[in-house]
Design an enzyme around this catalytic site. Sequence first.
Site, PDB file in Angstrom:
ATOM      1  N   LYS A 135      54.760  41.692  37.049  1.00 52.72           N
ATOM      2  CA  LYS A 135      54.677  40.258  37.346  1.00 52.72           C
ATOM      3  C   LYS A 135      55.282  39.513  36.171  1.00 52.72           C
ATOM      4  CE  LYS A 135      53.093  37.489  40.552  1.00 52.72           C
ATOM      5  NZ  LYS A 135      52.895  37.734  41.997  1.00 52.72           N
ATOM      6  N   ASP A 175      57.071  33.735  43.641  1.00 53.23           N
ATOM      7  CA  ASP A 175      55.624  33.478  43.645  1.00 53.23           C
ATOM      8  C   ASP A 175      55.510  31.955  43.528  1.00 53.23           C
ATOM      9  OD1 ASP A 175      52.906  35.081  43.368  1.00 53.23           O
ATOM     10  OD2 ASP A 175      52.711  33.427  41.972  1.00 53.23           O
TER      11      ASP A 175
HETATM   12  P1  NDP Z   1      54.189  27.929  46.509  1.00 51.61           P
HETATM   13  O1  NDP Z   1      54.659  27.477  45.200  1.00 51.61           O
HETATM   14  O2  NDP Z   1      55.129  27.975  47.657  1.00 51.61           O
HETATM   15  O3  NDP Z   1      52.929  27.078  46.967  1.00 51.61           O
HETATM   16  C1  NDP Z   1      51.782  26.984  46.185  1.00 51.61           C
HETATM   17  C2  NDP Z   1      50.780  26.066  46.844  1.00 51.61           C
HETATM   18  O4  NDP Z   1      49.553  26.145  46.158  1.00 51.61           O
HETATM   19  C3  NDP Z   1      51.198  24.597  46.818  1.00 51.61           C
HETATM   20  O5  NDP Z   1      50.662  23.960  47.919  1.00 51.61           O
HETATM   21  C4  NDP Z   1      50.557  24.129  45.508  1.00 51.61           C
HETATM   22  O6  NDP Z   1      50.340  22.732  45.443  1.00 51.61           O
HETATM   23  C5  NDP Z   1      49.247  24.873  45.555  1.00 51.61           C
HETATM   24  N1  NDP Z   1      48.742  25.093  44.196  1.00 51.61           N
HETATM   25  C6  NDP Z   1      49.379  25.738  43.195  1.00 51.61           C
HETATM   26  N2  NDP Z   1      48.649  25.701  42.087  1.00 51.61           N
HETATM   27  C7  NDP Z   1      47.548  24.994  42.386  1.00 51.61           C
HETATM   28  C8  NDP Z   1      46.408  24.622  41.656  1.00 51.61           C
HETATM   29  N3  NDP Z   1      46.255  24.966  40.368  1.00 51.61           N
HETATM   30  N4  NDP Z   1      45.439  23.924  42.306  1.00 51.61           N
HETATM   31  C9  NDP Z   1      45.587  23.591  43.609  1.00 51.61           C
HETATM   32  N5  NDP Z   1      46.650  23.918  44.346  1.00 51.61           N
HETATM   33  C10 NDP Z   1      47.603  24.618  43.746  1.00 51.61           C
HETATM   34  O7  NDP Z   1      53.547  29.389  46.258  1.00 51.61           O
HETATM   35  P2  NDP Z   1      53.214  30.538  47.320  1.00 51.61           P
HETATM   36  O8  NDP Z   1      52.825  29.961  48.625  1.00 51.61           O
HETATM   37  O9  NDP Z   1      54.307  31.530  47.257  1.00 51.61           O
HETATM   38  O10 NDP Z   1      51.941  31.229  46.631  1.00 51.61           O
HETATM   39  C11 NDP Z   1      50.602  30.857  46.954  1.00 51.61           C
HETATM   40  C12 NDP Z   1      49.667  31.977  46.558  1.00 51.61           C
HETATM   41  O11 NDP Z   1      50.020  33.175  47.275  1.00 51.61           O
HETATM   42  C13 NDP Z   1      49.671  32.373  45.089  1.00 51.61           C
HETATM   43  O12 NDP Z   1      48.379  32.809  44.722  1.00 51.61           O
HETATM   44  C14 NDP Z   1      50.625  33.569  45.051  1.00 51.61           C
HETATM   45  O13 NDP Z   1      50.396  34.389  43.941  1.00 51.61           O
HETATM   46  C15 NDP Z   1      50.234  34.248  46.356  1.00 51.61           C
HETATM   47  N6  NDP Z   1      51.188  35.178  46.933  1.00 51.61           N
HETATM   48  C16 NDP Z   1      52.478  34.795  47.191  1.00 51.61           C
HETATM   49  C17 NDP Z   1      53.359  35.676  47.777  1.00 51.61           C
HETATM   50  C18 NDP Z   1      54.736  35.291  48.147  1.00 51.61           C
HETATM   51  O14 NDP Z   1      55.429  36.117  48.751  1.00 51.61           O
HETATM   52  N7  NDP Z   1      55.198  34.082  47.874  1.00 51.61           N
HETATM   53  C19 NDP Z   1      52.949  37.072  48.076  1.00 51.61           C
HETATM   54  C20 NDP Z   1      51.554  37.336  47.844  1.00 51.61           C
HETATM   55  C21 NDP Z   1      50.733  36.418  47.271  1.00 51.61           C
HETATM   56  P3  NDP Z   1      51.342  21.795  44.605  1.00 51.61           P
HETATM   57  O15 NDP Z   1      52.596  21.727  45.434  1.00 51.61           O
HETATM   58  O16 NDP Z   1      50.634  20.499  44.453  1.00 51.61           O
HETATM   59  O17 NDP Z   1      51.577  22.479  43.288  1.00 51.61           O
HETATM   60  O1  2IT Z   2      51.979  38.479  44.758  1.00 53.09           O
HETATM   61  C1  2IT Z   2      52.909  39.016  45.394  1.00 53.09           C
HETATM   62  O2  2IT Z   2      52.740  40.066  46.019  1.00 53.09           O
HETATM   63  C2  2IT Z   2      54.211  38.346  45.407  1.00 53.09           C
HETATM   64  N1  2IT Z   2      54.338  37.257  44.837  1.00 53.09           N
HETATM   65  C3  2IT Z   2      55.377  38.993  46.085  1.00 53.09           C
HETATM   66  C4  2IT Z   2      55.982  40.058  45.225  1.00 53.09           C
HETATM   67  C5  2IT Z   2      57.267  40.662  45.724  1.00 53.09           C
HETATM   68  O3  2IT Z   2      57.831  41.448  44.956  1.00 53.09           O
HETATM   69  O4  2IT Z   2      57.708  40.398  46.845  1.00 53.09           O
END
Ligand code: NDP
Ligand code: 2IT
Length: 454
Positions: A135, A175
């Site tokens: 990561k 992420d």
């Molecule tokens: P994005 O940046 O696309 O979206 C993040 C969302 O979470 C936004 O709505 C953001 O709001 C909100 N957010 C972020 N930080 C905070 C905070 N401190 N308090 C409240 N709201 C918050 O990220 P993703 O959708 O990709 O990721 C979301 C989660 O999913 C994370 O935990 C990530 O690690 C996990 N994840 C992502 C994967 C992926 O493929 N993208 C895979 C597996 C897990 P704002 O716009 O106001 O910042």
């Molecule tokens: O938390 C996660 O699994 C991710 N942000 C996706 C990682 C990846 O390599 O696709």
Amino acid sequence: MKANKMKKSEKLNLEDFMAGLVKRNPGETEFHQAVEEVAATVIPHINKNPVYLENQILERMTEPDRTIIFRVCWEDDTGKIRTNRGYRVQFNNSIGPYKGGLRFHHSVNLSILKFLGFEQTFKNSLTTLPMGAGKGGADFNPKGKSEREIMRFCQSFMTELSKHIGQNIDVPAGDIGVGAREISYMFGQYKRLKNEFTGTMTGKALEFGGSLIRKEATGYGAVYFMEEMLKHRGDSIEGKNCLVSGSGNVAQFAAQKIIQLGGKVLTLSDSSGFIYDPKGINEEKLNYIIDLKTNKRGRISEYAKKYKCTFHEGKRPWTIKADLAFPCATQNEIELKDAHHLVKGDIIAIAEGANMPTTNEAIEAIRKANIPFAPGKAANAGGVAVSGLEMTQNSIRLAWSREELEERLKNIMRDIHQQCVNYGTEKKQVDYVKGANIAGFVKVADAMVAYGAV
Ligand code: NDP
Ligand code: 2IT
């Protein structure tokens, strides 16, 4: 005793193990939290299997292979030089190249990236694909930055990161704060620096080696996992009221799949609060949010104004009564008091789209109430799984169809659910936390035992 005979190790005890870990990693509270959740369920399994004790597997698994920290200098639009801190935590490559996302958020620090890298070890193992865990990211805040500033930051970040990654070494993806735009800038810079076109990043655009379904995969996968949990109990998502938090990549496509399967999405959120739409967020309203968040980079409160529903500033959606909950924003967004609300509100099941959105105390309360709870390392593994499929397509220089990929994603999520059932069933109840932790652990641990002390 033979000279080369391994020393018999004493059994592990959670308190002592955690005390040692905290001492070695002072102040890294998120990392401690992630390890404790795993150690609590894995230690009893380790104690029954002395080979893991003799090989010090848990001690080794909680120490990253290496941690790279570097300066990222870039110039803002006013000509001022800015400095951020970049990281890549290469956690464990026992079962494949390091693999995991990059996070750009002002809160990023070593503790957060170590918790994420540690979780990724188990998640990637559960996907059934050959991927190790890593990561990375930076404490860069993308909010309010211009396109050119984002580009310059991404290029500078990659100039250093490129020394440490490669298609058979370490394959980063997105992420929080890193989506298609940032991946494109970073991949472009990598290609330029190395003068090679290889699948060194995933989440790429379709035109240059990206995979169909990758964008949707994490959210869709979390909903497929929920569907499996409900099916196991003779139920389904159809007709269920759902709470979703976040409004980024994961939340958007979790919401889309819930709607497609006949569920009703009542809430979405961002870091300023949540919206509650009792009529349900339909496909058209969701498209507005996808455009608002992905292209216009707006705030969720604008939805409440447009569709005349309520916006709850500074609050999270867990007080709203519903059947299913999908936390899809960030870590520690369901605390103990939120878990009490969910339990009192008769929630049927919870699937984590985000990484570690539920605190350990909250998980305990949810498990005590016998509510099926899918931890992120199982429920959100669909994203990295399709990243793994993107790597395969890049290696064979072919692109699979949407149908083929969606079928593979469904099968992987079904397989992960089955692994949780196999390792987590006790007295006919499935403990998904235990099941995911032990199933994820065993594959990596067995590889580490086979390698000897490396
Ligand atoms: P994005 O940046 O696309 O979206 C993040 C969302 O979470 C936004 O709505 C953001 O709001 C909100 N957010 C972020 N930080 C905070 C905070 N401190 N308090 C409240 N709201 C918050 O990220 P993703 O959708 O990709 O990721 C979301 C989660 O999913 C994370 O935990 C990530 O690690 C996990 N994840 C992502 C994967 C992926 O493929 N993208 C895979 C597996 C897990 P704002 O716009 O106001 O910042
Ligand atoms: O938390 C996660 O699994 C991710 N942000 C996706 C990682 C990846 O390599 O696709």
